[in-house]
Motif scaffolding. Sequence first.
Motif, PDB file in Angstrom:
ATOM      1  N   ASP A 440      76.085 -13.431   9.979  1.00 31.15           N
ATOM      2  CA  ASP A 440      76.624 -14.771  10.231  1.00 31.15           C
ATOM      3  C   ASP A 440      76.162 -15.802   9.205  1.00 31.15           C
ATOM      4  O   ASP A 440      76.683 -16.916   9.173  1.00 31.15           O
ATOM      5  N   THR A 441      75.178 -15.432   8.378  1.00 31.37           N
ATOM      6  CA  THR A 441      74.647 -16.371   7.390  1.00 31.37           C
ATOM      7  C   THR A 441      74.829 -15.791   5.996  1.00 31.37           C
ATOM      8  O   THR A 441      74.068 -14.915   5.572  1.00 31.37           O
ATOM      9  N   VAL A 442      75.855 -16.260   5.307  1.00 31.89           N
ATOM     10  CA  VAL A 442      76.172 -15.759   3.970  1.00 31.89           C
ATOM     11  C   VAL A 442      76.009 -16.895   2.971  1.00 31.89           C
ATOM     12  O   VAL A 442      76.598 -17.973   3.134  1.00 31.89           O
ATOM     13  N   LEU A 443      75.211 -16.666   1.943  1.00 32.73           N
ATOM     14  CA  LEU A 443      74.999 -17.660   0.894  1.00 32.73           C
ATOM     15  C   LEU A 443      76.058 -17.493  -0.191  1.00 32.73           C
ATOM     16  O   LEU A 443      76.421 -16.365  -0.553  1.00 32.73           O
ATOM     17  N   ASP A 444      76.540 -18.607  -0.711  1.00 28.38           N
ATOM     18  CA  ASP A 444      77.513 -18.554  -1.810  1.00 28.38           C
ATOM     19  C   ASP A 444      76.828 -18.498  -3.167  1.00 28.38           C
ATOM     20  O   ASP A 444      77.248 -17.758  -4.052  1.00 28.38           O
ATOM     21  N   THR A 445      75.778 -19.311  -3.336  1.00 33.17           N
ATOM     22  CA  THR A 445      75.071 -19.371  -4.617  1.00 33.17           C
ATOM     23  C   THR A 445      73.582 -19.541  -4.380  1.00 33.17           C
ATOM     24  O   THR A 445      73.150 -19.988  -3.310  1.00 33.17           O
ATOM     25  N   VAL A 446      72.792 -19.162  -5.379  1.00 39.47           N
ATOM     26  CA  VAL A 446      71.361 -19.447  -5.407  1.00 39.47           C
ATOM     27  C   VAL A 446      71.036 -19.966  -6.807  1.00 39.47           C
ATOM     28  O   VAL A 446      71.827 -19.811  -7.740  1.00 39.47           O
ATOM     29  N   GLY A 447      69.867 -20.564  -6.944  1.00 39.51           N
ATOM     30  CA  GLY A 447      69.465 -21.118  -8.228  1.00 39.51           C
ATOM     31  C   GLY A 447      68.900 -20.077  -9.169  1.00 39.51           C
ATOM     32  O   GLY A 447      69.015 -18.865  -8.937  1.00 39.51           O
ATOM     33  N   HIS A 448      68.246 -20.551 -10.219  1.00 38.94           N
ATOM     34  CA  HIS A 448      67.684 -19.643 -11.223  1.00 38.94           C
ATOM     35  C   HIS A 448      66.187 -19.428 -11.026  1.00 38.94           C
ATOM     36  O   HIS A 448      65.521 -18.806 -11.854  1.00 38.94           O
ATOM     37  N   GLU A 449      65.629 -19.951  -9.912  1.00 41.22           N
ATOM     38  CA  GLU A 449      64.204 -19.801  -9.686  1.00 41.22           C
ATOM     39  C   GLU A 449      63.866 -18.363  -9.299  1.00 41.22           C
ATOM     40  O   GLU A 449      64.742 -17.575  -8.938  1.00 41.22           O
ATOM     41  N   ALA A 450      62.573 -18.028  -9.339  1.00 46.68           N
ATOM     42  CA  ALA A 450      62.109 -16.652  -9.103  1.00 46.68           C
ATOM     43  C   ALA A 450      62.037 -16.379  -7.600  1.00 46.68           C
ATOM     44  O   ALA A 450      60.972 -16.401  -6.988  1.00 46.68           O
ATOM     45  N   LEU A 451      63.173 -16.113  -6.988  1.00 47.65           N
ATOM     46  CA  LEU A 451      63.188 -15.758  -5.573  1.00 47.65           C
ATOM     47  C   LEU A 451      63.788 -14.370  -5.405  1.00 47.65           C
ATOM     48  O   LEU A 451      64.387 -13.801  -6.321  1.00 47.65           O
ATOM     49  N   VAL A 452      63.607 -13.801  -4.211  1.00 44.99           N
ATOM     50  CA  VAL A 452      64.140 -12.485  -3.883  1.00 44.99           C
ATOM     51  C   VAL A 452      65.245 -12.677  -2.851  1.00 44.99           C
ATOM     52  O   VAL A 452      65.016 -13.251  -1.777  1.00 44.99           O
ATOM     53  N   VAL A 453      66.435 -12.224  -3.178  1.00 44.16           N
ATOM     54  CA  VAL A 453      67.589 -12.355  -2.299  1.00 44.16           C
ATOM     55  C   VAL A 453      67.917 -10.990  -1.714  1.00 44.16           C
ATOM     56  O   VAL A 453      68.230 -10.055  -2.461  1.00 44.16           O
ATOM     57  N   LEU A 454      67.819 -10.854  -0.393  1.00 48.30           N
ATOM     58  CA  LEU A 454      68.212  -9.619   0.278  1.00 48.30           C
ATOM     59  C   LEU A 454      69.578  -9.832   0.896  1.00 48.30           C
ATOM     60  O   LEU A 454      69.760 -10.698   1.757  1.00 48.30           O
ATOM     61  N   ALA A 455      70.562  -9.066   0.441  1.00 46.32           N
ATOM     62  CA  ALA A 455      71.949  -9.260   0.860  1.00 46.32           C
ATOM     63  C   ALA A 455      72.577  -7.934   1.253  1.00 46.32           C
ATOM     64  O   ALA A 455      72.262  -6.890   0.690  1.00 46.32           O
ATOM     65  N   THR A 456      73.464  -8.004   2.227  1.00 50.93           N
ATOM     66  CA  THR A 456      74.251  -6.838   2.587  1.00 50.93           C
ATOM     67  C   THR A 456      75.434  -6.721   1.629  1.00 50.93           C
ATOM     68  O   THR A 456      75.820  -7.697   0.980  1.00 50.93           O
ATOM     69  N   PRO A 457      76.043  -5.541   1.509  1.00 50.11           N
ATOM     70  CA  PRO A 457      77.163  -5.372   0.576  1.00 50.11           C
ATOM     71  C   PRO A 457      78.305  -6.342   0.870  1.00 50.11           C
ATOM     72  O   PRO A 457      78.769  -6.473   2.002  1.00 50.11           O
ATOM     73  N   GLY A 458      78.753  -7.037  -0.166  1.00 54.08           N
ATOM     74  CA  GLY A 458      79.821  -8.008  -0.031  1.00 54.08           C
ATOM     75  C   GLY A 458      79.354  -9.420   0.244  1.00 54.08           C
ATOM     76  O   GLY A 458      80.144 -10.358   0.172  1.00 54.08           O
ATOM     77  N   ALA A 459      78.057  -9.591   0.586  1.00 53.75           N
ATOM     78  CA  ALA A 459      77.519 -10.921   0.907  1.00 53.75           C
ATOM     79  C   ALA A 459      76.568 -11.415  -0.167  1.00 53.75           C
ATOM     80  O   ALA A 459      75.815 -12.366   0.061  1.00 53.75           O
ATOM     81  N   GLU A 460      76.580 -10.810  -1.340  1.00 58.13           N
ATOM     82  CA  GLU A 460      75.655 -11.201  -2.406  1.00 58.13           C
ATOM     83  C   GLU A 460      76.052 -12.562  -2.976  1.00 58.13           C
ATOM     84  O   GLU A 460      77.191 -12.739  -3.424  1.00 58.13           O
ATOM     85  N   PRO A 461      75.143 -13.520  -2.990  1.00 60.66           N
ATOM     86  CA  PRO A 461      75.452 -14.818  -3.614  1.00 60.66           C
ATOM     87  C   PRO A 461      75.397 -14.723  -5.135  1.00 60.66           C
ATOM     88  O   PRO A 461      74.743 -13.832  -5.698  1.00 60.66           O
ATOM     89  N   VAL A 462      76.087 -15.623  -5.784  1.00 62.62           N
ATOM     90  CA  VAL A 462      76.059 -15.703  -7.243  1.00 62.62           C
ATOM     91  C   VAL A 462      74.829 -16.505  -7.656  1.00 62.62           C
ATOM     92  O   VAL A 462      74.570 -17.579  -7.112  1.00 62.62           O
ATOM     93  N   ALA A 463      74.045 -15.980  -8.591  1.00 59.72           N
ATOM     94  CA  ALA A 463      72.856 -16.677  -9.081  1.00 59.72           C
ATOM     95  C   ALA A 463      73.190 -17.430 -10.356  1.00 59.72           C
ATOM     96  O   ALA A 463      73.939 -16.939 -11.210  1.00 59.72           O
ATOM     97  N   ALA A 464      72.635 -18.630 -10.478  1.00 61.79           N
ATOM     98  CA  ALA A 464      72.833 -19.421 -11.694  1.00 61.79           C
ATOM     99  C   ALA A 464      72.267 -18.668 -12.890  1.00 61.79           C
ATOM    100  O   ALA A 464      71.082 -18.371 -12.943  1.00 61.79           O
ATOM    101  N   GLY A 465      73.110 -18.326 -13.831  1.00 59.07           N
ATOM    102  CA  GLY A 465      72.669 -17.579 -15.000  1.00 59.07           C
ATOM    103  C   GLY A 465      72.564 -16.095 -14.781  1.00 59.07           C
ATOM    104  O   GLY A 465      72.259 -15.351 -15.718  1.00 59.07           O
ATOM    105  N   GLY A 466      72.802 -15.619 -13.538  1.00 61.74           N
ATOM    106  CA  GLY A 466      72.736 -14.191 -13.254  1.00 61.74           C
ATOM    107  C   GLY A 466      71.364 -13.738 -12.786  1.00 61.74           C
ATOM    108  O   GLY A 466      70.351 -14.411 -13.002  1.00 61.74           O
ATOM    109  N   TYR A 467      71.313 -12.589 -12.151  1.00 62.25           N
ATOM    110  CA  TYR A 467      70.049 -12.024 -11.662  1.00 62.25           C
ATOM    111  C   TYR A 467      69.316 -11.300 -12.785  1.00 62.25           C
ATOM    112  O   TYR A 467      69.927 -10.610 -13.595  1.00 62.25           O
TER     113      TYR A 467
END
Length: 622
Positions: A440-467
Amino acid sequence: MARVLVDTPLPHLDRPFDYLVPDELRDDVHEGCRVKVRFAGRMVDGFVAELVEESEHDGRLAPIAKAVSPEPVLSPAVITLARAVADRWAGTLSDVLRLAVPPRQARVEAQPSGPVDGDLPQVTDDGWQLWPQGPAFVAALAAGERPRACWSALPNRDPARAMAEACLATLHAGRGSIVCVPGVRDVARWDAVFTEVLGKGRHVVLTGGEKPAERYRSFLAVARGAVQVVLGTRAAAYAPVKDLGLVALFDDGDDLFAEPRAPYPHAREVLLTRAVQESTAVLVGGFARTPEAQSLVDSGWCAEIVAEATTRRRAWPRLDVTDGSVDGGAPARLPHEVFKAIRAAEGPVLVQVPRRGYRSSLACQACREPARCATCSGPLGQAGPSAPLACRWCGTVAADWACPACGGTTVRATSIGHRRTAEEYARAFPDREVVTSGGDTVLDTVGHEALVVLATPGAEPVAAGGYELVVLMDTWLMLGRDDVRVVEESHRRWFNALALARETATAIAVGDPAVLQALVRADPTGLAAQELADRAATHLPPIGRLATVDGDAETLAALGARSWTPNTEVLGPVPHEEGERLVLRAPRREGAELARSLQQVQAERSAAKLTPVRVRIDPLGF
């Protein structure tokens, strides 16, 4: 007189009917407009398909009761398309027209759809420079030609920009375009790019998720010819674009393109049908490739737009594969290679987890027997760290669960979801922020900071500048699903996740190296060719036609004994959900005949007032 397409669900009445046009309605009744007519003793909606001088009906004709609106919302091209779609998927025309034409909004209809001011931007092919065939494809569109291509997209090259440039070139030739993407999240990202490339107001968005007034406003702008470029989800495939010159689809393997309502058409096949009927260019793209797209290439109907091998390998992140074990020991949940790579990463890290939730599958700690519900025998799961055990089917809470096999009262997780995995990662990396995306909680984007994003298939947010790093967890779990298309679908989701990486990024997949070679080689086309060969061996779509018929045992037994096409195989009936299922498999050349036979079955049952059976042709599960 008017030939009217009546909105009726009855298959035995799936044809146009002639009505008289009263003198007082002659100025309001036009081809493609909405009307109300008396049909089978009640007032129903309909569309005027055409105005004719004479009727083939010998009896007395009933008059049109009301002209709902003089607005021509149904074009002859869309009628032809809808008829072909209904016949291809053994459905009715009225069912398809409900998908093609949105509900009327009277206030919106009263507003004008003005043309766009200003000159078109110049044609560019900057988004196609990495593909040797790309600039020539754009040039052909600008020249008014009708090239057809399957395009293998690459990471760090925005596919939205390349598609928008193709649409701009088509506009310069005086023709329009339809571009379909899987979901509304994709539409939102692509919309901004299309506006930048085409200019403001030169395209509209059509999705089923829009507010009714906004959707109808966009639809009317297209129907009136004020706008010639449509971007949307599967609903956009029927858009009444004037002088259609290009139909395009990105990530055609996504199941969101399959319509969940009868007759269950797939947007890819709808667009390909339009391409044939209206003589348009075709562009089918994606980071992965489906067997259906590969069959278009193998048949010579579509050309390929692919990067050279060195360019492709340089664009995709370097992938290492580990089974999670160390020196022959048991595999670890968080392998040392993954732990070390995340520690070294200075930018965002994407971790794809196959399952959503917390602990979605449980078993007895002592004997490993699956934990089942005492009420319905469904699987038990746990929604959160403090949540009780509960059945995933009926929701019954198992407060005092005990294993019926050994009497144990302690459970272990056999399948861990993204929320539980996030807890483990938070403990392993206390200095990093861990966020989740899924359910029920899907992120659209994240920033370029050093964080860890755990996502299910199809719910991966786009990272600024890429992962900086992409980790594919538990690949064996995705491949272990009971699905004929499991290899194709798993790799499609993996390639899509890897495509979110930045240049010079690395990736790690946790699984068996022997089955992940397409990822290691960055070779989606080779995988598609192998999948197509496997489907040819089993006569499954797209090589053959396959239809499923769901109903009661008595009905399906009679249908199983029925004569179908000369080479149709009858499989079943077999138990399926609330009833039984019959499977019919035929060569592709007999697909149209099989669909007609299934339409006849529905018409016969409708005329006899029998319960209809559920027919699906080439469903995604096969």
